[in-house]
Design a protein around this motif. Structure first.
Motif, PDB file in Angstrom:
ATOM      1  N   LEU A 199       0.826  -1.210   0.000  1.00  0.00           N
ATOM      2  CA  LEU A 199       0.000   0.000   0.000  1.00  0.00           C
ATOM      3  C   LEU A 199       0.864   1.265   0.000  1.00  0.00           C
ATOM      4  CD1 LEU A 199      -2.913   0.765  -0.169  1.00  0.00           C
ATOM      5  CD2 LEU A 199      -3.046   0.726   2.310  1.00  0.00           C
ATOM      6  N   ALA A 200       1.963   1.260   0.744  1.00  0.00           N
ATOM      7  CA  ALA A 200       2.870   2.408   0.764  1.00  0.00           C
ATOM      8  C   ALA A 200       3.445   2.655  -0.632  1.00  0.00           C
ATOM      9  CB  ALA A 200       3.998   2.188   1.767  1.00  0.00           C
ATOM     10  N   ARG A 201       3.819   1.595  -1.317  1.00  0.00           N
ATOM     11  CA  ARG A 201       4.368   1.714  -2.672  1.00  0.00           C
ATOM     12  C   ARG A 201       3.316   2.254  -3.632  1.00  0.00           C
ATOM     13  NH1 ARG A 201       4.099  -1.923  -6.561  1.00  0.00           N
ATOM     14  NH2 ARG A 201       3.510  -3.564  -5.132  1.00  0.00           N
ATOM     15  N   ILE A 202       2.108   1.745  -3.538  1.00  0.00           N
ATOM     16  CA  ILE A 202       1.013   2.168  -4.416  1.00  0.00           C
ATOM     17  C   ILE A 202       0.661   3.628  -4.179  1.00  0.00           C
ATOM     18  CG2 ILE A 202      -1.436   1.789  -4.919  1.00  0.00           C
ATOM     19  CD1 ILE A 202      -0.870  -1.242  -4.266  1.00  0.00           C
ATOM     20  N   VAL A 203       0.590   4.033  -2.917  1.00  0.00           N
ATOM     21  CA  VAL A 203       0.262   5.423  -2.580  1.00  0.00           C
ATOM     22  C   VAL A 203       1.379   6.362  -3.045  1.00  0.00           C
ATOM     23  CG1 VAL A 203      -0.062   7.057  -0.671  1.00  0.00           C
ATOM     24  CG2 VAL A 203      -1.283   4.874  -0.676  1.00  0.00           C
ATOM     25  N   ALA A 204       2.628   5.980  -2.813  1.00  0.00           N
ATOM     26  CA  ALA A 204       3.744   6.831  -3.233  1.00  0.00           C
ATOM     27  C   ALA A 204       3.701   7.063  -4.740  1.00  0.00           C
ATOM     28  CB  ALA A 204       5.075   6.203  -2.831  1.00  0.00           C
ATOM     29  N   LYS A 205       3.436   6.031  -5.500  1.00  0.00           N
ATOM     30  CA  LYS A 205       3.361   6.177  -6.959  1.00  0.00           C
ATOM     31  C   LYS A 205       2.190   7.068  -7.362  1.00  0.00           C
ATOM     32  CE  LYS A 205       5.555   1.835  -8.271  1.00  0.00           C
ATOM     33  NZ  LYS A 205       5.353   0.567  -8.981  1.00  0.00           N
ATOM     34  N   ALA A 206       1.046   6.880  -6.730  1.00  0.00           N
ATOM     35  CA  ALA A 206      -0.132   7.697  -7.061  1.00  0.00           C
ATOM     36  C   ALA A 206       0.127   9.164  -6.762  1.00  0.00           C
ATOM     37  CB  ALA A 206      -1.358   7.198  -6.288  1.00  0.00           C
ATOM     38  N   PRO A 235       3.941   9.071 -16.531  1.00  0.00           N
ATOM     39  CA  PRO A 235       3.427   8.252 -15.423  1.00  0.00           C
ATOM     40  C   PRO A 235       4.159   6.906 -15.303  1.00  0.00           C
ATOM     41  CG  PRO A 235       1.614   9.278 -16.584  1.00  0.00           C
ATOM     42  CD  PRO A 235       2.860   9.559 -17.404  1.00  0.00           C
ATOM     43  N   SER A 236       4.428   6.251 -16.413  1.00  0.00           N
ATOM     44  CA  SER A 236       5.124   4.949 -16.329  1.00  0.00           C
ATOM     45  C   SER A 236       6.572   5.143 -15.893  1.00  0.00           C
ATOM     46  CB  SER A 236       5.038   4.203 -17.653  1.00  0.00           C
ATOM     47  OG  SER A 236       5.650   4.943 -18.688  1.00  0.00           O
ATOM     48  N   GLY A 237       7.185   6.261 -16.284  1.00  0.00           N
ATOM     49  CA  GLY A 237       8.541   6.543 -15.837  1.00  0.00           C
ATOM     50  C   GLY A 237       8.605   6.797 -14.342  1.00  0.00           C
ATOM     51  N   ILE A 238       7.621   7.526 -13.828  1.00  0.00           N
ATOM     52  CA  ILE A 238       7.545   7.779 -12.381  1.00  0.00           C
ATOM     53  C   ILE A 238       7.393   6.454 -11.636  1.00  0.00           C
ATOM     54  CG2 ILE A 238       6.099   8.769 -10.555  1.00  0.00           C
ATOM     55  CD1 ILE A 238       5.571  11.122 -12.533  1.00  0.00           C
ATOM     56  N   ASP A 239       6.504   5.595 -12.127  1.00  0.00           N
ATOM     57  CA  ASP A 239       6.325   4.289 -11.486  1.00  0.00           C
ATOM     58  C   ASP A 239       7.624   3.489 -11.491  1.00  0.00           C
ATOM     59  OD1 ASP A 239       3.678   4.932 -11.070  1.00  0.00           O
ATOM     60  OD2 ASP A 239       2.882   3.493 -12.527  1.00  0.00           O
ATOM     61  N   ALA A 240       8.334   3.487 -12.629  1.00  0.00           N
ATOM     62  CA  ALA A 240       9.595   2.749 -12.731  1.00  0.00           C
ATOM     63  C   ALA A 240      10.649   3.335 -11.786  1.00  0.00           C
ATOM     64  CB  ALA A 240      10.093   2.760 -14.176  1.00  0.00           C
ATOM     65  N   LEU A 241      10.713   4.658 -11.709  1.00  0.00           N
ATOM     66  CA  LEU A 241      11.671   5.298 -10.821  1.00  0.00           C
ATOM     67  C   LEU A 241      11.434   4.893  -9.372  1.00  0.00           C
ATOM     68  CD1 LEU A 241      13.987   7.387 -10.555  1.00  0.00           C
ATOM     69  CD2 LEU A 241      12.209   9.125 -10.205  1.00  0.00           C
TER      70      LEU A 241
END
Length: 122
Positions: free
Chosen positions: A58-65, A89-95
């Protein structure tokens, strides 16, 4: 004492490893917008017989959002040939899948808001 930063201007956030993000301030509006992210909704709605997302997931999902909302630019992020990549958005998720970057974002950006929330409820 609560210190208010009344500036609503984006600022640079140094995440180490040569990476900097230009981010908007973390506001209530940002957190409310992140809450309606489909990934967060999916992680928090548990169907019968399914396990709930772990706190770490959940922490990972929230941080990406949150990052997909607030990151406006970056420095120090490139492809395998060291060419700068545009913010996507996909770059942010990958980072944020890179552990030291995720930890720095959590600590330097999101944790400040969460600590304030804990103090308010403590």
């Amino acid at each position: 004492m609560l210190r208010l930063n009344l500036s609503n201007e984006p600022h640079w956030l140094d995440l180490g490893h040569g990476v900097r993000l230009l981010v908007e301030p973390l506001t209530t509006a940002v957190m409310l917008a992140a809450r309606s992210d489909p990934a967060i909704l999916a992680a928090t709605q548990v169907a019968e017989g399914e396990d709930a997302a772990s706190n770490d997931d959940l922490a990972r999902i929230v941080a990406k959002a949150v990052a997909r909302i607030v990151v406006k630019d970056w420095e120090g992020v490139g492809d395998t040939e060291d060419k700068p990549l545009p913010v996507t958005p996909s770059g942010i998720d990958a980072l944020l899948e890179i552990w030291p970057i995720f930890e720095a974002f959590q600590t330097k950006y999101i944790a400040g808001a969460l600590i304030l929330e804990q103090e308010k409820n403590g």
